[in-house]
Scaffold this motif. Sequence first.
Motif, mmCIF file in Angstrom:
data_model
loop_
_atom_site.group_PDB
_atom_site.id
_atom_site.type_symbol
_atom_site.label_atom_id
_atom_site.label_comp_id
_atom_site.label_asym_id
_atom_site.label_seq_id
_atom_site.Cartn_x
_atom_site.Cartn_y
_atom_site.Cartn_z
ATOM 1 N N ALA A 1 0.959 13.696 -48.820
ATOM 2 C CA ALA A 1 1.312 13.766 -50.244
ATOM 3 C C ALA A 1 1.511 15.220 -50.644
ATOM 4 C CB ALA A 1 0.212 13.117 -51.085
ATOM 5 N N PRO A 2 2.678 15.805 -50.336
ATOM 6 C CA PRO A 2 2.907 17.223 -50.639
ATOM 7 C C PRO A 2 2.723 17.525 -52.126
ATOM 8 C CG PRO A 2 4.643 16.353 -49.227
ATOM 9 C CD PRO A 2 3.830 15.172 -49.680
ATOM 10 N N GLY A 3 2.279 18.739 -52.398
ATOM 11 C CA GLY A 3 2.058 19.145 -53.777
ATOM 12 C C GLY A 3 1.923 20.649 -53.874
ATOM 13 N N ILE A 4 1.302 21.096 -54.948
ATOM 14 C CA ILE A 4 1.076 22.521 -55.170
ATOM 15 C C ILE A 4 -0.075 22.987 -54.290
ATOM 16 C CG2 ILE A 4 0.377 24.265 -56.852
ATOM 17 C CD1 ILE A 4 1.501 22.397 -59.039
ATOM 18 N N ALA B 1 3.938 22.727 -48.579
ATOM 19 C CA ALA B 1 3.756 22.710 -50.032
ATOM 20 C C ALA B 1 5.087 22.519 -50.746
ATOM 21 C CB ALA B 1 3.110 24.016 -50.482
ATOM 22 N N THR B 2 5.034 21.940 -51.946
ATOM 23 C CA THR B 2 6.234 21.896 -52.785
ATOM 24 C C THR B 2 6.370 23.190 -53.577
ATOM 25 O OG1 THR B 2 4.928 20.683 -54.419
ATOM 26 C CG2 THR B 2 6.340 19.394 -52.969
ATOM 27 N N CYS B 3 5.274 23.838 -53.853
ATOM 28 C CA CYS B 3 5.279 25.215 -54.356
ATOM 29 C C CYS B 3 3.892 25.793 -54.111
ATOM 30 C CB CYS B 3 5.697 25.303 -55.826
ATOM 31 S SG CYS B 3 4.427 24.888 -57.019
ATOM 32 N N VAL B 4 3.779 27.090 -54.223
ATOM 33 C CA VAL B 4 2.527 27.782 -53.923
ATOM 34 C C VAL B 4 2.111 28.631 -55.120
ATOM 35 C CG1 VAL B 4 1.437 29.579 -52.507
ATOM 36 C CG2 VAL B 4 2.844 27.822 -51.422
ATOM 37 N N LEU C 1 7.118 32.984 -48.989
ATOM 38 C CA LEU C 1 8.504 32.765 -49.410
ATOM 39 C C LEU C 1 9.380 32.301 -48.256
ATOM 40 C CD1 LEU C 1 8.954 35.876 -51.722
ATOM 41 C CD2 LEU C 1 9.154 33.493 -52.444
ATOM 42 N N ALA C 2 9.071 32.770 -47.059
ATOM 43 C CA ALA C 2 9.870 32.387 -45.896
ATOM 44 C C ALA C 2 9.683 30.929 -45.515
ATOM 45 C CB ALA C 2 9.511 33.276 -44.703
ATOM 46 N N ALA C 3 8.591 30.317 -45.968
ATOM 47 C CA ALA C 3 8.266 28.964 -45.510
ATOM 48 C C ALA C 3 8.250 27.918 -46.611
ATOM 49 C CB ALA C 3 6.902 28.979 -44.823
ATOM 50 N N CYS C 4 7.877 28.304 -47.816
ATOM 51 C CA CYS C 4 7.730 27.331 -48.896
ATOM 52 C C CYS C 4 9.096 26.944 -49.453
ATOM 53 C CB CYS C 4 6.863 27.897 -50.017
ATOM 54 S SG CYS C 4 6.645 26.761 -51.410
ATOM 55 N N PRO C 5 9.409 25.649 -49.575
ATOM 56 C CA PRO C 5 10.711 25.232 -50.085
ATOM 57 C C PRO C 5 10.856 25.382 -51.592
ATOM 58 C CG PRO C 5 9.366 23.304 -49.651
ATOM 59 C CD PRO C 5 8.585 24.503 -49.148
ATOM 60 N N GLY C 6 9.757 25.573 -52.301
ATOM 61 C CA GLY C 6 9.796 25.698 -53.746
ATOM 62 C C GLY C 6 9.407 27.084 -54.207
ATOM 63 N N PRO C 7 9.191 27.260 -55.507
ATOM 64 C CA PRO C 7 8.850 28.586 -56.041
ATOM 65 C C PRO C 7 7.434 29.005 -55.667
ATOM 66 C CG PRO C 7 8.737 26.939 -57.768
ATOM 67 C CD PRO C 7 9.300 26.250 -56.564
ATOM 68 N N VAL C 8 7.194 30.291 -55.743
ATOM 69 C CA VAL C 8 5.879 30.871 -55.476
ATOM 70 C C VAL C 8 5.412 31.563 -56.749
ATOM 71 C CG1 VAL C 8 4.579 32.525 -54.092
ATOM 72 C CG2 VAL C 8 6.408 31.181 -53.031
ATOM 73 N N ALA D 1 3.693 25.242 -63.066
ATOM 74 C CA ALA D 1 4.092 24.976 -61.685
ATOM 75 C C ALA D 1 4.383 23.501 -61.431
ATOM 76 C CB ALA D 1 2.993 25.457 -60.736
ATOM 77 N N ALA D 2 3.718 22.608 -62.158
ATOM 78 C CA ALA D 2 3.860 21.176 -61.879
ATOM 79 C C ALA D 2 5.308 20.690 -61.965
ATOM 80 C CB ALA D 2 2.956 20.371 -62.808
ATOM 81 N N PRO D 3 6.060 20.985 -63.023
ATOM 82 C CA PRO D 3 7.463 20.550 -63.053
ATOM 83 C C PRO D 3 8.297 21.183 -61.938
ATOM 84 C CG PRO D 3 6.721 21.187 -65.250
ATOM 85 C CD PRO D 3 5.675 21.641 -64.293
ATOM 86 N N ALA D 4 8.001 22.443 -61.598
ATOM 87 C CA ALA D 4 8.738 23.107 -60.516
ATOM 88 C C ALA D 4 8.456 22.421 -59.185
ATOM 89 C CB ALA D 4 8.335 24.582 -60.453
#
Length: 432
Positions: free
Chosen positions: A95-98, A164-167, A179-186, A383-386
């Motif tokens: 269950a990917p998430g923040i 993660a979906t974001c960090v 940044l090199a690995a996370c598909p979403g914003p940091v 971060a949740a909407p992102a």
Amino acid sequence: MKFVMFTPAVKTSAIGRMTRLVVRQLLSSQHEVVVVRTESQHVSATELHDFGCTVLPWEDDSQITREIESADCCVYQIGNSYEFHEGAIAWLAKAPGIVCLHDFFLGHLFFGWSQNRREEANRILTQWYGTKIADEYFQIHDGSVFISKTRDEAPLTEWISSMATCVITHSNWGCDRVLAACPGPVFVTPLAYDAPGASDSELPATSNKLNILTIGHVNLNKRVESCILAIASCPSLRANVRYRLVGAILPETEKRLSELANDNGVELIISNEVDDATLSMAIREADVISCLRWPSLEAASASAIEAMLYGKATIVTDTGFYSELPDEYVLKISVENEVEDLKKIFLSLRSDQTSANAIGKQAQKWAQATFTAQNYARKLEQAAPAALRANVLLSAVEHFSSIIEKWSANPELLGTPDMLQPLSVFNTNTIV
């Protein structure tokens, strides 16, 4: 919003302590929160943080699945300890998430996770760092050598960030790998922390000596030896400084440090682990807190933040998270000139002990406004909407991957411009 928060819950976890503050702030803002405890089964759970909401063990698959299905977002508090975060790793894959990333070096977390997953672990090492490092990784058997050989070449930051979906993390210095690995914003935001034992009233002085304190597990990267040698280097310091250690310490370490202090005429008090009230009093009695770290592996230092919240002059190594603290609120020393820099600071504070109090009070005011649960909860709300938007990208990639697999085609097709261009509309990989 409804958050499912994965975190250690035992009282010995500083991450659990921080999460408790944030959860209670989210609840006070009318969010719904369910906490999932992530410790390994063998970790003692006699004393838990009070989160003020439902707390579930991470092995309760059916109930956690139901909570996730009705939640807006999963949040994973993750640091460099497998025994504290085993459940978070298990659920993050499903269950990917923040991910709230507390350390930029995750080698111990990865090593613990890999024990029964060696083939998968080698695949991950090869993917991110190449075959040479993968071949050598599990051949290192000395703890200090393990850190020195892997902290730059294979910190495993990418492993967690890629799931993660974001960090959300707590300083900038290690964000390139995220940044090199996370598909979403940091997101970078100050750690939430408190100092419940702090008081505005000053304790009466018990002696004219300068009281220096180091707290936490006494290991090599706390640089205790350097503090002893700095005090030993000057007769005035030897006569007028008391140095205390409060925290877990191995018998052989205690013996070695005691002998070093005795041989050099340094007054060293080793208190080992103490209860919260005793620790609070030790901090209040101190004039200076040494929060030296080398190497520095964490995204933020709870002990340095706590020292500032107590209004204490705080000495830090000019590296990592500590370098990002404003110069006017902490006393920074260089790695290359450690003992001499410490000597100069100790002599300065000894000659004018009121300056230690002045520095501490300035730091306290800044820390009280910076390291707050309110700031952290607002960042989670942002971060949740992102994270939900990033999840769209992950779902699209998974969909295309399954199609390509059915065609028996090369997965590298996903890296071609024709594939990447349509997906770029979802790309929000940046520091916020």
